[in-house]
Write a protein that holds these residues in place. Structure first.
Motif, PDB file in Angstrom:
ATOM      1  N   HIS A 329      -5.599  -1.872  -2.435  1.00 12.24           N
ATOM      2  CA  HIS A 329      -5.795  -0.423  -2.378  1.00 12.24           C
ATOM      3  C   HIS A 329      -4.629   0.309  -3.040  1.00 12.24           C
ATOM      4  O   HIS A 329      -4.819   1.305  -3.750  1.00 12.24           O
ATOM      5  CB  HIS A 329      -5.922   0.002  -0.911  1.00 12.24           C
ATOM      6  CG  HIS A 329      -5.798   1.477  -0.700  1.00 12.24           C
ATOM      7  ND1 HIS A 329      -6.855   2.347  -0.902  1.00 12.24           N
ATOM      8  CD2 HIS A 329      -4.730   2.249  -0.315  1.00 12.24           C
ATOM      9  CE1 HIS A 329      -6.458   3.592  -0.647  1.00 12.24           C
ATOM     10  NE2 HIS A 329      -5.173   3.553  -0.284  1.00 12.24           N
ATOM     11  N   GLU A 330      -3.420  -0.197  -2.809  1.00  9.48           N
ATOM     12  CA  GLU A 330      -2.212   0.431  -3.327  1.00  9.48           C
ATOM     13  C   GLU A 330      -2.165   0.341  -4.858  1.00  9.48           C
ATOM     14  O   GLU A 330      -1.730   1.272  -5.529  1.00  9.48           O
ATOM     15  CB  GLU A 330      -0.996  -0.269  -2.713  1.00  9.48           C
ATOM     16  CG  GLU A 330       0.322   0.440  -2.913  1.00  9.48           C
ATOM     17  CD  GLU A 330       1.449  -0.300  -2.215  1.00  9.48           C
ATOM     18  OE1 GLU A 330       2.308   0.370  -1.613  1.00  9.48           O
ATOM     19  OE2 GLU A 330       1.480  -1.545  -2.263  1.00  9.48           O
ATOM     20  N   GLY A 379      -8.753   0.924   9.184  1.00 13.17           N
ATOM     21  CA  GLY A 379      -8.183  -0.302   8.650  1.00 13.17           C
ATOM     22  C   GLY A 379      -6.933  -0.046   7.844  1.00 13.17           C
ATOM     23  O   GLY A 379      -5.987  -0.850   7.851  1.00 13.17           O
ATOM     24  N   LEU A 380      -6.908   1.085   7.145  1.00 12.50           N
ATOM     25  CA  LEU A 380      -5.735   1.440   6.353  1.00 12.50           C
ATOM     26  C   LEU A 380      -4.511   1.644   7.243  1.00 12.50           C
ATOM     27  O   LEU A 380      -3.394   1.243   6.890  1.00 12.50           O
ATOM     28  CB  LEU A 380      -6.040   2.707   5.553  1.00 12.50           C
ATOM     29  CG  LEU A 380      -5.134   3.010   4.356  1.00 12.50           C
ATOM     30  CD1 LEU A 380      -5.209   1.902   3.328  1.00 12.50           C
ATOM     31  CD2 LEU A 380      -5.515   4.350   3.734  1.00 12.50           C
ATOM     32  N   ASP A 381      -4.702   2.249   8.398  1.00 12.29           N
ATOM     33  CA  ASP A 381      -3.584   2.469   9.330  1.00 12.29           C
ATOM     34  C   ASP A 381      -3.016   1.144   9.834  1.00 12.29           C
ATOM     35  O   ASP A 381      -1.794   0.961   9.897  1.00 12.29           O
ATOM     36  CB  ASP A 381      -4.049   3.319  10.512  1.00 12.29           C
ATOM     37  CG  ASP A 381      -4.363   4.751  10.106  1.00 12.29           C
ATOM     38  OD1 ASP A 381      -3.811   5.196   9.075  1.00 12.29           O
ATOM     39  OD2 ASP A 381      -5.139   5.409  10.821  1.00 12.29           O
ATOM     40  N   GLU A 382      -3.906   0.214  10.203  1.00 17.58           N
ATOM     41  CA  GLU A 382      -3.428  -1.079  10.697  1.00 17.58           C
ATOM     42  C   GLU A 382      -2.767  -1.887   9.587  1.00 17.58           C
ATOM     43  O   GLU A 382      -1.733  -2.525   9.788  1.00 17.58           O
ATOM     44  CB  GLU A 382      -4.579  -1.877  11.318  1.00 17.58           C
ATOM     45  CG  GLU A 382      -5.050  -1.351  12.653  1.00 17.58           C
ATOM     46  CD  GLU A 382      -5.785  -2.407  13.460  1.00 17.58           C
ATOM     47  OE1 GLU A 382      -5.494  -3.617  13.262  1.00 17.58           O
ATOM     48  OE2 GLU A 382      -6.639  -2.034  14.282  1.00 17.58           O
ATOM     49  N   VAL A 387       2.164  -4.206   6.244  1.00 15.11           N
ATOM     50  CA  VAL A 387       2.934  -4.171   4.995  1.00 15.11           C
ATOM     51  C   VAL A 387       4.287  -3.512   5.222  1.00 15.11           C
ATOM     52  O   VAL A 387       5.300  -3.911   4.630  1.00 15.11           O
ATOM     53  CB  VAL A 387       2.125  -3.442   3.910  1.00 15.11           C
ATOM     54  CG1 VAL A 387       2.952  -3.294   2.633  1.00 15.11           C
ATOM     55  CG2 VAL A 387       0.835  -4.192   3.615  1.00 15.11           C
ATOM     56  N   ARG A 388       4.325  -2.537   6.100  1.00 15.58           N
ATOM     57  CA  ARG A 388       5.607  -1.877   6.407  1.00 15.58           C
ATOM     58  C   ARG A 388       6.602  -2.889   6.981  1.00 15.58           C
ATOM     59  O   ARG A 388       7.765  -2.938   6.571  1.00 15.58           O
ATOM     60  CB  ARG A 388       5.360  -0.754   7.412  1.00 15.58           C
ATOM     61  CG  ARG A 388       6.641  -0.081   7.928  1.00 15.58           C
ATOM     62  CD  ARG A 388       6.284   1.055   8.880  1.00 15.58           C
ATOM     63  NE  ARG A 388       7.443   1.553   9.595  1.00 15.58           N
ATOM     64  CZ  ARG A 388       8.330   2.404   9.083  1.00 15.58           C
ATOM     65  NH1 ARG A 388       8.179   2.840   7.842  1.00 15.58           N
ATOM     66  NH2 ARG A 388       9.354   2.820   9.793  1.00 15.58           N
ATOM     67  N   HIS A 438      11.809  -4.938  -4.503  1.00 15.68           N
ATOM     68  CA  HIS A 438      10.992  -5.035  -5.711  1.00 15.68           C
ATOM     69  C   HIS A 438      10.554  -3.674  -6.212  1.00 15.68           C
ATOM     70  O   HIS A 438       9.761  -3.580  -7.156  1.00 15.68           O
ATOM     71  CB  HIS A 438       9.754  -5.886  -5.428  1.00 15.68           C
ATOM     72  CG  HIS A 438      10.075  -7.216  -4.783  1.00 15.68           C
ATOM     73  ND1 HIS A 438      10.755  -8.214  -5.450  1.00 15.68           N
ATOM     74  CD2 HIS A 438       9.853  -7.681  -3.520  1.00 15.68           C
ATOM     75  CE1 HIS A 438      10.918  -9.265  -4.623  1.00 15.68           C
ATOM     76  NE2 HIS A 438      10.373  -8.958  -3.456  1.00 15.68           N
ATOM     77  N   GLY A 439      11.047  -2.614  -5.587  1.00 15.55           N
ATOM     78  CA  GLY A 439      10.721  -1.255  -6.032  1.00 15.55           C
ATOM     79  C   GLY A 439       9.441  -0.695  -5.478  1.00 15.55           C
ATOM     80  O   GLY A 439       9.032   0.416  -5.837  1.00 15.55           O
ATOM     81  N   LYS A 440       8.822  -1.410  -4.531  1.00 14.34           N
ATOM     82  CA  LYS A 440       7.572  -0.932  -3.910  1.00 14.34           C
ATOM     83  C   LYS A 440       7.905  -0.064  -2.712  1.00 14.34           C
ATOM     84  O   LYS A 440       8.798  -0.381  -1.929  1.00 14.34           O
ATOM     85  CB  LYS A 440       6.682  -2.092  -3.508  1.00 14.34           C
ATOM     86  CG  LYS A 440       6.209  -2.936  -4.690  1.00 14.34           C
ATOM     87  CD  LYS A 440       5.328  -4.078  -4.223  1.00 14.34           C
ATOM     88  CE  LYS A 440       4.848  -4.900  -5.429  1.00 14.34           C
ATOM     89  NZ  LYS A 440       4.011  -6.065  -4.992  1.00 14.34           N
TER      90      LYS A 440
END
Length: 443
Positions: A329-330, A379-382, A387-388, A438-440
């Motif tokens: 998605h990102e 799903g995006l919130d979870e 990833v955080r 990595h700059g993300k």
């Protein structure tokens, strides 16, 4: 002469009628003696299990042989009092010598026990061979015990005829319960932290040798009932089984007593049904209960561990799938993300299908005709939280630990599943970094 439990039951036909079943008066005394023996052994056995000294009971049960022989040589009789005193003296000597070798001889504890009890056992065999060769000693009594015959050897107490073995083991059980209640705090401290006990003014050595004396007395008293070989099962199995079911000493003692009593009752009933040794069947039942606890213990059982591993594996697969979908998605990939490609990247071709179906059912993932698999708003919130955690840990390894940024992905991938929201916030406050090495961007 061989004498089975079936022959013993036929020898006495006086019965109490209990419903449609016949319960002999002698059965009650046999079961009561077995319960007293098993519970007494089970209670002291808890402390042996906790202190990893289970071999001591086996050592004492073998090493008392010279005590029995010496008692006969000195008294010229097989008086129960003399035999008990001789066996108890050597049982205590076994504990003292093994502890002395361990402490002063710098010999490991198990090696010290092995040396002492084998030496004393061999000495006992020689003493019986040369000094008491004319004495009628039944090997069956030594190996299996003669609990079936306890109703025939009685004492008159207050006008009541009570089996001598029951009186002896009942007294040992009462003594054991009394000492545990009186010195519960001291025993608990010495078992778990001898150094702290010494600091608080409790002599760990005195408590240790007191406990060893109690073990020796219980072992000697149980010797005639369950024999030298099977007494170790009574000392270890109930305590070990209880230890699999609880981590609290008080609960462990109660469970050990219940398991020991259940072993005695079930063992006697099965011995009658199968016409076999009572003591042997009691030990077998105790072993069976231990195996059941090993498999089905709620906290330490094989089934519980397997379920925990399964749940952990499914959770990791779930979070890996969410993380992959978030990264897709990102990056706003133009190519649709297919099921097979996603499962291949998550390294979960089998469990991943079931987890992915569950994610769809929970409304976290959906099928988009143009983009393939996509995250819903929930799903995006979870996925963002997963990833955080990954990127925060990568940043921590690169900045605080000084690890090469090119080698932080793999350890971060393993750690991201165990970073709680609270720990993530602490890392975020400490690092104050907007992006990973990595700059993300860190979500």
């Amino acid at each position: 002469m061989s004498f089975t439990i079936g022959q013993f039951l036929l020898a006495d036909t006086s019965l109490f009628r209990l419903g449609s079943y016949g319960v002999r008066a002698d059965d009650v005394w046999i079961v009561a003696t077995a319960i007293a023996c098993c519970v007494a052994c089970g209670l002291v056995g808890c402390f042996l299990v906790l202190r990893r000294m289970a071999l001591l009971g086996d050592a004492i049960s073998h090493a008392i042989l010279p005590g029995l022989a010496l008692a006969f040589i000195l008294t010229g009789t097989r008086s129960p009092v003399a035999m008990f005193a001789g066996a108890l003296a050597v049982g205590v000597l076994t504990a003292v010598l093994s502890a002395g070798l361990n402490r002063f001889g710098k010999v490991s504890e198990d090696s010290a026990l092995g040396v002492v009890f084998t030496t004393l056992f061999a000495l006992g065999v020689l003493m019986i061979t040369f000094a008491a060769r004319d004495v009628d000693l039944d090997p069956g009594c030594v190996l299996y015990g003669l609990i079936e015959f306890t109703p025939f050897d009685t004492l008159s107490i207050g006008g009541l005829e009570l089996p001598r073995a029951f009186v002896t083991l009942g007294a040992i059980l009462a003594l054991t319960l009394g000492l545990i209640v009186l010195f519960y705090k001291e025993l608990k401290l010495v078992c778990f932290d001898p150094a702290l006990a010494t600091t608080l003014g409790i002599s760990a050595a005195v408590v240790h040798y007191g406990l060893m004396t109690l073990v020796a007395a219980t072992t000697v008293a149980s010797f005639e009932a369950v024999g030298s070989i099977l007494v170790i099962a009574m000392l270890v199995a109930p305590g070990a089984t209880a230890h699999l079911l609880t981590d609290r000493l008080r609960t462990m003692l109660l469970l050990s007593a219940l398991i020991a009593a259940l072993s005695a009752v079930m063992g006697y009933a099965l011995a009658v049904m199968l016409n076999t040794s009572v003591a042997g069947m009691i030990a077998s039942v105790a072993l069976g209960l231990f195996i059941v606890a090993v498999v089905f213990s709620p906290s330490q059982g094989l089934v519980a561990k397997a379920l925990r591993q399964l749940r952990l594996g499914l959770r990791i697969t779930r979070e890996d799938l969410l993380g992959l979908l978030y990264r897709a998605h990102e990056s706003e990939a133009s190519a649709p993300l297919a099921h097979e490609h996603l499962l291949h990247r998550a390294h979960a071709p089998r469990s991943g299908r079931w987890v992915l179906a569950l994610l769809k059912r929970q409304g976290l993932v959906a099928d988009d005709p143009a983009r393939g698999l996509v995250l819903t708003s929930r799903g995006l919130d979870e996925a963002r939280a997963v990833v955080r955690g990954h990127r925060l840990w990568e940043t921590y390894l690169a900045t605080a630990v000084g690890k090469d940024p090119g080698r932080v992905h793999k350890p971060a991938h393993a750690t991201e599943h165990f970073l709680s929201p609270t720990l993530q916030e602490k890392l975020s406050d400490e690092l104050r970094a907007p992006s990973d090495p990595h700059g993300k961007q860190i979500p």
